[in-house]
Every structure is written in structure tokens, then in C-alpha cells.
Write a protein that holds these residues in place. Sequence first.
Motif, PDB file in Angstrom:
ATOM      1  N   ALA A  45       0.837  -1.199   0.000  1.00 27.04           N
ATOM      2  CA  ALA A  45       0.000   0.000   0.000  1.00 27.04           C
ATOM      3  C   ALA A  45       0.872   1.250   0.000  1.00 27.04           C
ATOM      4  CB  ALA A  45      -0.910  -0.007   1.232  1.00 27.04           C
ATOM      5  N   ASN A  46       0.239   2.395  -0.203  1.00 22.02           N
ATOM      6  CA  ASN A  46       0.939   3.677  -0.177  1.00 22.02           C
ATOM      7  C   ASN A  46       1.169   4.075   1.277  1.00 22.02           C
ATOM      8  OD1 ASN A  46       2.011   6.164  -0.687  1.00 22.02           O
ATOM      9  ND2 ASN A  46       0.068   7.123  -1.263  1.00 22.02           N
ATOM     10  N   VAL A  47       2.433   4.080   1.717  1.00 22.26           N
ATOM     11  CA  VAL A  47       2.745   4.392   3.112  1.00 22.26           C
ATOM     12  C   VAL A  47       3.184   5.842   3.285  1.00 22.26           C
ATOM     13  CG1 VAL A  47       3.366   2.008   3.646  1.00 22.26           C
ATOM     14  CG2 VAL A  47       5.152   3.602   2.890  1.00 22.26           C
ATOM     15  N   LYS A  48       3.158   6.613   2.219  1.00 24.98           N
ATOM     16  CA  LYS A  48       3.573   8.018   2.348  1.00 24.98           C
ATOM     17  C   LYS A  48       2.701   8.782   3.348  1.00 24.98           C
ATOM     18  CE  LYS A  48       4.679  12.104  -0.422  1.00 24.98           C
ATOM     19  NZ  LYS A  48       4.734  12.673  -1.798  1.00 24.98           N
ATOM     20  N   PRO A  49       1.340   8.637   3.330  1.00 22.60           N
ATOM     21  CA  PRO A  49       0.521   9.321   4.347  1.00 22.60           C
ATOM     22  C   PRO A  49       0.847   8.861   5.770  1.00 22.60           C
ATOM     23  CG  PRO A  49      -0.842   8.568   2.524  1.00 22.60           C
ATOM     24  CD  PRO A  49       0.497   7.939   2.345  1.00 22.60           C
ATOM     25  N   HIS A  50       1.204   7.586   5.932  1.00 19.76           N
ATOM     26  CA  HIS A  50       1.548   7.088   7.262  1.00 19.76           C
ATOM     27  C   HIS A  50       2.816   7.771   7.788  1.00 19.76           C
ATOM     28  CE1 HIS A  50      -1.345   4.441   5.739  1.00 19.76           C
ATOM     29  NE2 HIS A  50      -0.635   3.332   5.549  1.00 19.76           N
TER      30      HIS A  50
ATOM     31  N   ARG B 258       2.037  11.215   9.005  1.00 21.62           N
ATOM     32  CA  ARG B 258       1.419  11.192  10.325  1.00 21.62           C
ATOM     33  C   ARG B 258       2.456  10.976  11.413  1.00 21.62           C
ATOM     34  NH1 ARG B 258      -2.843   7.285  11.410  1.00 21.62           N
ATOM     35  NH2 ARG B 258      -3.283   8.728  13.115  1.00 21.62           N
ATOM     36  N   LEU B 259       3.444  10.137  11.130  1.00 21.78           N
ATOM     37  CA  LEU B 259       4.504   9.949  12.118  1.00 21.78           C
ATOM     38  C   LEU B 259       5.269  11.237  12.366  1.00 21.78           C
ATOM     39  CD1 LEU B 259       6.049   6.473  11.139  1.00 21.78           C
ATOM     40  CD2 LEU B 259       4.648   7.005  13.151  1.00 21.78           C
ATOM     41  N   ARG B 260       5.467  12.026  11.320  1.00 21.62           N
ATOM     42  CA  ARG B 260       6.222  13.270  11.465  1.00 21.62           C
ATOM     43  C   ARG B 260       5.497  14.289  12.344  1.00 21.62           C
ATOM     44  NH1 ARG B 260       6.977  12.279   5.749  1.00 21.62           N
ATOM     45  NH2 ARG B 260       9.078  11.476   5.359  1.00 21.62           N
ATOM     46  N   ILE B 261       4.185  14.168  12.471  1.00 21.54           N
ATOM     47  CA  ILE B 261       3.441  15.089  13.338  1.00 21.54           C
ATOM     48  C   ILE B 261       3.117  14.426  14.680  1.00 21.54           C
ATOM     49  CG2 ILE B 261       2.475  16.373  11.393  1.00 21.54           C
ATOM     50  CD1 ILE B 261      -0.145  14.833  11.790  1.00 21.54           C
ATOM     51  N   ASP B 262       3.901  13.382  15.005  1.00 23.11           N
ATOM     52  CA  ASP B 262       3.806  12.687  16.306  1.00 23.11           C
ATOM     53  C   ASP B 262       2.483  11.962  16.518  1.00 23.11           C
ATOM     54  OD1 ASP B 262       6.337  13.505  16.957  1.00 23.11           O
ATOM     55  OD2 ASP B 262       5.655  15.340  17.951  1.00 23.11           O
ATOM     56  N   ALA B 263       1.825  11.545  15.455  1.00 19.92           N
ATOM     57  CA  ALA B 263       0.607  10.759  15.593  1.00 19.92           C
ATOM     58  C   ALA B 263       0.972   9.284  15.686  1.00 19.92           C
ATOM     59  CB  ALA B 263      -0.322  10.999  14.413  1.00 19.92           C
ATOM     60  N   ALA B 264       0.090   8.508  16.311  1.00 22.39           N
ATOM     61  CA  ALA B 264       0.302   7.053  16.399  1.00 22.39           C
ATOM     62  C   ALA B 264      -0.447   6.367  15.272  1.00 22.39           C
ATOM     63  CB  ALA B 264      -0.180   6.534  17.748  1.00 22.39           C
TER      64      ALA B 264
ATOM     65  N   ARG C  38       9.246   6.300  14.007  1.00 22.73           N
ATOM     66  CA  ARG C  38       9.333   7.734  13.700  1.00 22.73           C
ATOM     67  C   ARG C  38      10.728   8.168  13.238  1.00 22.73           C
ATOM     68  NH1 ARG C  38       6.628   9.073  17.654  1.00 22.73           N
ATOM     69  NH2 ARG C  38       4.640   9.224  16.531  1.00 22.73           N
ATOM     70  N   PRO C  39      11.845   7.757  13.882  1.00 21.65           N
ATOM     71  CA  PRO C  39      13.178   8.200  13.416  1.00 21.65           C
ATOM     72  C   PRO C  39      13.545   7.659  12.034  1.00 21.65           C
ATOM     73  CG  PRO C  39      13.272   7.376  15.673  1.00 21.65           C
ATOM     74  CD  PRO C  39      11.939   6.988  15.137  1.00 21.65           C
ATOM     75  N   GLU C  40      12.895   6.570  11.616  1.00 23.13           N
ATOM     76  CA  GLU C  40      13.215   5.948  10.328  1.00 23.13           C
ATOM     77  C   GLU C  40      12.172   6.272   9.259  1.00 23.13           C
ATOM     78  OE1 GLU C  40      15.945   4.518   9.772  1.00 23.13           O
ATOM     79  OE2 GLU C  40      16.707   4.179  11.793  1.00 23.13           O
ATOM     80  N   ALA C  41      11.319   7.239   9.523  1.00 21.45           N
ATOM     81  CA  ALA C  41      10.228   7.545   8.582  1.00 21.45           C
ATOM     82  C   ALA C  41      10.756   7.885   7.194  1.00 21.45           C
ATOM     83  CB  ALA C  41       9.377   8.693   9.129  1.00 21.45           C
ATOM     84  N   GLU C  42      11.840   8.668   7.121  1.00 22.24           N
ATOM     85  CA  GLU C  42      12.388   9.078   5.825  1.00 22.24           C
ATOM     86  C   GLU C  42      12.921   7.869   5.069  1.00 22.24           C
ATOM     87  OE1 GLU C  42      13.042  11.851   2.884  1.00 22.24           O
ATOM     88  OE2 GLU C  42      12.089  12.173   4.824  1.00 22.24           O
ATOM     89  N   ASN C  43      13.663   7.003   5.747  1.00 23.37           N
ATOM     90  CA  ASN C  43      14.212   5.807   5.098  1.00 23.37           C
ATOM     91  C   ASN C  43      13.104   4.857   4.636  1.00 23.37           C
ATOM     92  OD1 ASN C  43      16.918   6.523   5.314  1.00 23.37           O
ATOM     93  ND2 ASN C  43      17.100   5.638   7.370  1.00 23.37           N
ATOM     94  N   ILE C  44      12.064   4.735   5.464  1.00 24.67           N
ATOM     95  CA  ILE C  44      10.963   3.834   5.097  1.00 24.67           C
ATOM     96  C   ILE C  44      10.257   4.343   3.847  1.00 24.67           C
ATOM     97  CG2 ILE C  44       8.720   2.950   5.836  1.00 24.67           C
ATOM     98  CD1 ILE C  44       9.812   2.998   8.718  1.00 24.67           C
ATOM     99  N   GLN C  45      10.035   5.656   3.776  1.00 23.61           N
ATOM    100  CA  GLN C  45       9.380   6.214   2.593  1.00 23.61           C
ATOM    101  C   GLN C  45      10.246   6.033   1.347  1.00 23.61           C
ATOM    102  OE1 GLN C  45       7.606  10.084   3.128  1.00 23.61           O
ATOM    103  NE2 GLN C  45       7.836  10.608   0.963  1.00 23.61           N
ATOM    104  N   LYS C  46      11.557   6.249   1.482  1.00 21.62           N
ATOM    105  CA  LYS C  46      12.451   6.056   0.336  1.00 21.62           C
ATOM    106  C   LYS C  46      12.498   4.587  -0.075  1.00 21.62           C
ATOM    107  CE  LYS C  46      15.454  10.039   1.152  1.00 21.62           C
ATOM    108  NZ  LYS C  46      16.823  10.507   1.521  1.00 21.62           N
ATOM    109  N   ASN C  47      12.499   3.681   0.901  1.00 21.73           N
ATOM    110  CA  ASN C  47      12.451   2.249   0.579  1.00 21.73           C
ATOM    111  C   ASN C  47      11.206   1.913  -0.231  1.00 21.73           C
ATOM    112  OD1 ASN C  47      14.846   1.696   1.847  1.00 21.73           O
ATOM    113  ND2 ASN C  47      13.927   0.859   3.705  1.00 21.73           N
ATOM    114  N   ALA C  48      10.065   2.484   0.206  1.00 14.92           N
ATOM    115  CA  ALA C  48       8.811   2.228  -0.501  1.00 14.92           C
ATOM    116  C   ALA C  48       8.878   2.741  -1.936  1.00 14.92           C
ATOM    117  CB  ALA C  48       7.645   2.878   0.245  1.00 14.92           C
ATOM    118  N   GLU C  49       9.524   3.899  -2.143  1.00 14.11           N
ATOM    119  CA  GLU C  49       9.653   4.449  -3.493  1.00 14.11           C
ATOM    120  C   GLU C  49      10.559   3.576  -4.354  1.00 14.11           C
ATOM    121  OE1 GLU C  49      11.087   8.345  -2.736  1.00 14.11           O
ATOM    122  OE2 GLU C  49       9.142   9.137  -2.078  1.00 14.11           O
ATOM    123  N   VAL C  50      11.662   3.076  -3.763  1.00 14.91           N
ATOM    124  CA  VAL C  50      12.567   2.194  -4.518  1.00 14.91           C
ATOM    125  C   VAL C  50      11.851   0.894  -4.883  1.00 14.91           C
ATOM    126  CG1 VAL C  50      14.661   0.803  -4.371  1.00 14.91           C
ATOM    127  CG2 VAL C  50      14.682   3.166  -3.562  1.00 14.91           C
ATOM    128  N   LEU C  51      11.113   0.331  -3.936  1.00 17.22           N
ATOM    129  CA  LEU C  51      10.365  -0.892  -4.220  1.00 17.22           C
ATOM    130  C   LEU C  51       9.330  -0.648  -5.311  1.00 17.22           C
ATOM    131  CD1 LEU C  51       9.803  -2.239  -0.593  1.00 17.22           C
ATOM    132  CD2 LEU C  51      11.386  -3.135  -2.305  1.00 17.22           C
TER     133      LEU C  51
END
Length: 792
Positions: free
Chosen positions: A69-74, A77-83, A260-273
Motif C-alpha cells: 500500500a501507499n505508506v507516504k501518508p503514514h 502522520r509519524l512526522r506530526i507525532d501521531a500514532a 518515527r526516526p526511520e520515517a524518511e528511510n521507510i518512505q524512500k524504501n517504498a519508493e525504490v520498491l
Amino acid sequence: MNKKVLATLEYDAVKAQLRPYLSTAAGENELRNLLPTADANEMQAWLAETSDAAKVLRWQGGINIPKLANVKPHMQRLRIDAALSGTELAQVGRVLFTTGQMRMFFENLIEDRGEPLAALRPYYSRLVVMQDLTRRVNTAIDGDGRVTDEASPELHRVRQAITSTENAIRQKMQDYTRGKSAQYLSDPIVTIRSDRYVIPVKAEYRSRFGGVVHDQSQTGQTLYIEPADVVDMNNRLREHYIKERHEEERVLAELSDMLRPEAENIQKNAEVLGHLDFVNAKARYAAATKAQEPEYSPENHVRLLQARHPLLDPQKAVANDIIIGEDYKAIIVTGPNTGGKTITLKTLGLLQLMAQSGLFIPTAEYSTVGLFKEVFADIGDEQSIEQSLSTFSSHMVNIVDILKQIDADSLVLFDELGAGTDPQEGAALAMSILDAVGAKGSYTVATTHYPELKVYGYNRVDTINASMEFDVDTLRPTYKFLLGIPGRSNALEISKRLGLDQSIIDAAASLTSEDSQELNDMIADLVERRNAVLAQQVQLAQQVIENRQMKNDYEQKLEKMETEKARTLEEAKKEANHIVADSRKKADKIIADLRKMQLDGVAVKENKLMDAKGALNAMRQEPSAENNRVLRKAKQAKSQDIAAGDTVLVREYGQQGTVKRKLKDGKFEVQMGILKMVLAEDEIEKQAAAQTAKSEQKAAAKPRVSTNKAVNRANASATLDLRGQRYEAAMGELDQFIDRALLNNLPSVEIIHGKGTGAIRQGVQEYLRSHRAVKDFSFTGPDQGATYAELG
């Protein structure tokens, strides 16, 4: 690229064919945003990515990425401290797990295959694997987003308490449904109301159970009662549920804090995948449509071989060669309606757009494409009711807009240029428009019905006629694209076959201009000759294939036989030399002893000593790799610098040909007469290189004989006269003479052999050439009847 041409050429329909091969939201987004590029490096990089993905498809069945799924919105949300919720964490967990799988997949594949997949390496090498985080998320959250019992010890304890309490409540409630109390129930079942276990009691027996009434039936005859005996247990169960919910929320918050600290890496991983999913879809689409990787021509030489429109049924579509840019930049296509002119036009434009999008194209191997900054098309009925424009006016509005934008890097496609108005004016206008496009240097393909444009295509530079073939026997188009042949009018022939009276046909023919009739006759003759040449070419090509197969079979057999022969000969020589070496050691010791005796004053017959040594020398044979055909072939192999336009020798047929172009895999397209063949580098030889090789071989074959007559014979201190002797006796005496000269440390000798028939003279030359102790030799004497040899 202008959006109008994308719609006209149905570019989005091709993109729609790729969608079923995608499995990730990021890949679908990349496909949605895909547009042809105008950058040559980017196009080549995209094609290289598709090529690497096609290799993976052949080796391992493709890059298998699951639904993501598209995890970019997730991540936002992590960047604004949401669970994140359980479902969102499950989706992130799949991305984390797939990241590790893909990184391991490519590393193992490269290690096994030894090929780096250079185009895909920048992507899979960027994947950041987070093993601990992946394990934690996927342990705590299952695939449906439910928090598992293993998420925390407290959650595991609470759920055990819930299970224990639920079992106790069910046991107590079942006592009511199976015992004497069952007669007071509407149904002997246990159900739930307001998250509490209840039993259905007849209204008149309400007081028998006490407890709390939670609901009643619509008729009021049944009351859903929580018996007093289970109220406390239901209360405890309710408390356990609240504790479970709080613990689940705590776990979700904890996992969100970890991500939350890995949000940027997770989003980039999703884009590479997503990108890997996208290139995998391109490779699968290419395999499904039997598409090939096109070569890029920096000179914009478009050469589409056996091209098919990608939206047509491949079993029914007629493949055609479409070539433009090398010898001409404009094509005038004539032919009947429904003959395939428009489809051919769209095929050229769409395949070029596909190549500039990094897609393989449905053509034969070795097809080439150029790079156009813009592709323009005026195709179809452009009539506009809203703007009160006729078909002709609407086409003109479109053409005016095209002429304002084109340049030398544009491809322009005109369908029925100049149609919709007076034929004479329309033809004149069409020629003027083509001249204007040609002045800008653009590439042009135009279809038309006007016969005047046939002459235009013949007379204008950088322009060629073409047509769509029509079978007058079946009265059907064949959809074959004929380059270099203008379309002929078939109206009279068709009318005749349909049964129109001959007198009417003759009358129509008499009204037709003589020039028009001659043009049609010329076209008919061209078509007939072309078909004859094609038939002959097919026959010759088949014969070439058969001859090549036969030649390869014979060469393999011969090579195997000669290799075996050389191996056997070498083994025999080695064995013989081994025997000779043992004997020679013994003989050398005897000779040394005899020489010592001689030096000490003991008389020794030297001729016996020389006879023995000469016989031993004659027994030894030097191994020669020249007997091995394989080694000789490898020794003679030379690197060749072959380029387009070079004249080469085709070894297989002993015929000369011209290199038309160098292909991507080290092969060359060679024109040999009317035949075009694709040959490997080791099958051809540059003509100059071949001549040099022959000269070197001739030079090497000549004896190293000096013809300088001014030889200083004073240095010769020993002479052998062989004149008048028979050949065998002379050669034996020569061998003994040379051995004696070497033992006596003579620096040079002279052998007198005379001229005569030349047999002894030639034997002397051969002997001296093969003797290791002879440094040099040359003819001497006033009549060249002697040979002077230097020893050392």
C-alpha cells in the motif's frame, strides 16, 4: 511532449496494458506519471533498467514484490507525532519485510550470476534494511493489522485472563441452557447483548433468574437477561477488555515511536520498491508482447524492423519495416482507403514514444530509434461542431499550430494531408506544407490520395515514396508497407473484376491522361519486380542457412579429427623423445669419455663417433603446435577494428561485402549483393587485414637466404663437396660433416652442392634451416653452386 499527440496515438492505452503487471501503489503512481523523455541519457538509462529487469525475468521469473500500500501518508502522520493504527502498521511492516527480501534477493542473484545489473544497482543498493525494527513490527502486528499476543507480556497475560473468564461464563451459562432452567428459556442458547453474556428468558419467568435485563424481543415475549450469578464475572471480563484495549494502544504508540526516526528511510524504501515493481512490469509486458530492446541512434536514424502496432492482436497484425532518417527524412505514403496507412503512421509515432519512455517495442531484433523533443500528429476527423469548423478548417488550425512549433528535432505525422477541399488546390497546399516542414529539418511522414504527391516524392531531395499494397485478385488490402514504391490507382482493375462492362472501363481509360496510365504501369512493374526480388531473397536466405549448417557440421567433425590427430602425434613424439633422451645421455657420456681419451693422446676413430651422434640427432623430433588446428586458429586470431562502410571478406562464402552498421552485441549487418546478413566479428575479416595476413604468410614461407654475393669465403675453414652423389648419401654425409665441425668448434663451413637439378641444393637448404646450431647461411660462389653457413 504535447498532450494532444499522446491522446491521438493512444499512449495511455499502452500504459493501461502495463497496469495488470504492477503490485505496489508506488509502482502504479510511477506508471501514472510516466511520460516520454526528451533527454537521450535518461532514455538510455530507462531502457537499460528494463533490460536488466528482463534478465531477472529470464533468470528467476522476475522481481516478485507483494502487494504494497501507499505508506507516504503514514510517514507524514509519524512526522506530526501521531500514532499509527494496526492496519497502517501492518502495511508499513510489509514494506520493511519486502525491503530485506529484495536486498537479499539481488545480492544472492548477483553472486550466483556474476553480473552486476548495473542499471538496477543504484536502486536496490539504496534499500535500507532495518532488521530489528522489521522483526519487532511484524511480530507485534499480524497481516490484518491485529495486535498479536506476542506484542507484550502484559497483553499476553490480559488475553489469557479474558479467555479464562469467558470460558467460566460460558460454562455457567450453559448450565442454564441444559438444566431444569431450560424450560423457562425461549431458546436454549447463550448470546451477547451490550458486550455481556445473556440468555433469552420468557417474560413471565423473569423473576426466576434475577440479574439485569439488557434487551427484549420486538413482541416483548422474550427478555435477554444477565443472570445474577454471572454479573460479577461479566464485570471482570469487561475490566479485562478495557485493560486489553489500553495495552494495545500502548503497543501501537510504542511501535509508532520506534518507526518515527526511520520515517524518511521507510518512505524512500517504498519508493525504490515501487520503481523496481515498475521496471519489472515493463519487463513482463515486453515478454508478453514479444517486444525487443531498441538501439538508440544519436543520428536519429529510425529503423523499425517488422514493427507491429502494440494495441493490435499480434496474431493478426501485419508487421512492416519502417525506416526514416538515414537516406531520407520525409515519406509520402499513398494507397487505398482501409489499406493500413493510418495504422502505419500511428505505429511509427507510438513506438517512438514507447522507446522514449523506456519501454521495449514490438519489433524484430536490431531495430533502432532516434530521440525527438516533440512528436506532432494531425490524424483523424478533426471536425468541430462547437467551433463551427469543417474537417478541412479544423485540420488547417492544427497544422498551423504544428508549423509554429516544429524544429529539426521534431517528428511530424500527417494523415490525408490537404484532404477536404478542391483536389488541385489541396495537392498544391500539401506540397507547400511539406516544403515548409522540410525547411525546418523535421522528420515527416504524410499519407495522401493525391497523385501529384507521387511525383513530389520522386523529385524532392530527402523524400521517398511509399504505399500500402493492394491485392487486385482478392480485392483486399494486404496491409504491407512498400518503401520506395508509390501507390497505384486500382479503380479500373477493381471495377473490371467486379463485373463492370468492358466498354465502360475502356471509355474511362480513354478519359484518363496518358501520364497517369504510364505512372500506374510503372508502379505495377515496380511492385512485380520487388516481389520477384523478395522471393529470390527468401530462397537465397534459406539456402545460406542450410549451407551454413552443413559447413558448421563439417568443420566440427574436421576440427575434432584434427585435434585428435594432433594429440596422438604429440603423445607419440613425446614418447619417442623420452626414449631418445635416455639414449642421448648415455651417448653423450661415451662421447665425452672418448674426447677425453683423444685429448690424452689415445687414438680414436672420429668417423664412428660422428656416425653415432648423427644417428641420435636424426631420431629426435620437435613437438609442433602447428599440427593442432585449434591452436593454430587461436594463434592467427587478431582483433579487428571494423566500422560501418568497411569492405570485409565473409570467410564462410569467400565473398566480399560492405558493413552497413555495427549492432549492439558485437555483430555486424553486412550487405553482400542483394543479401543482408547479421554476422559475428570472427566470421568476417577486413579486406586490408586479409591481404596483410596473406603477405605475412608468404613472407614467412620463403627461406631465409641471403643473395649477397660478396660473401667473405676466407672465413670458411672447412669444405664439403657433395657433387655427383645421390641424395640420401649426400644428406648422411652432410649430417656427419656438421657434427664434426661443431665438435672442432669451427665458426663456419662451406658446402659445395652444384646447381644440377637442385635436389641436393634444396636438401642442404632444408637441413641448414632446421638445424639449431646453424646461425645463418647464404649462397656463395660465382654460380651460386655452394652454400656458406655460420655455426654457433
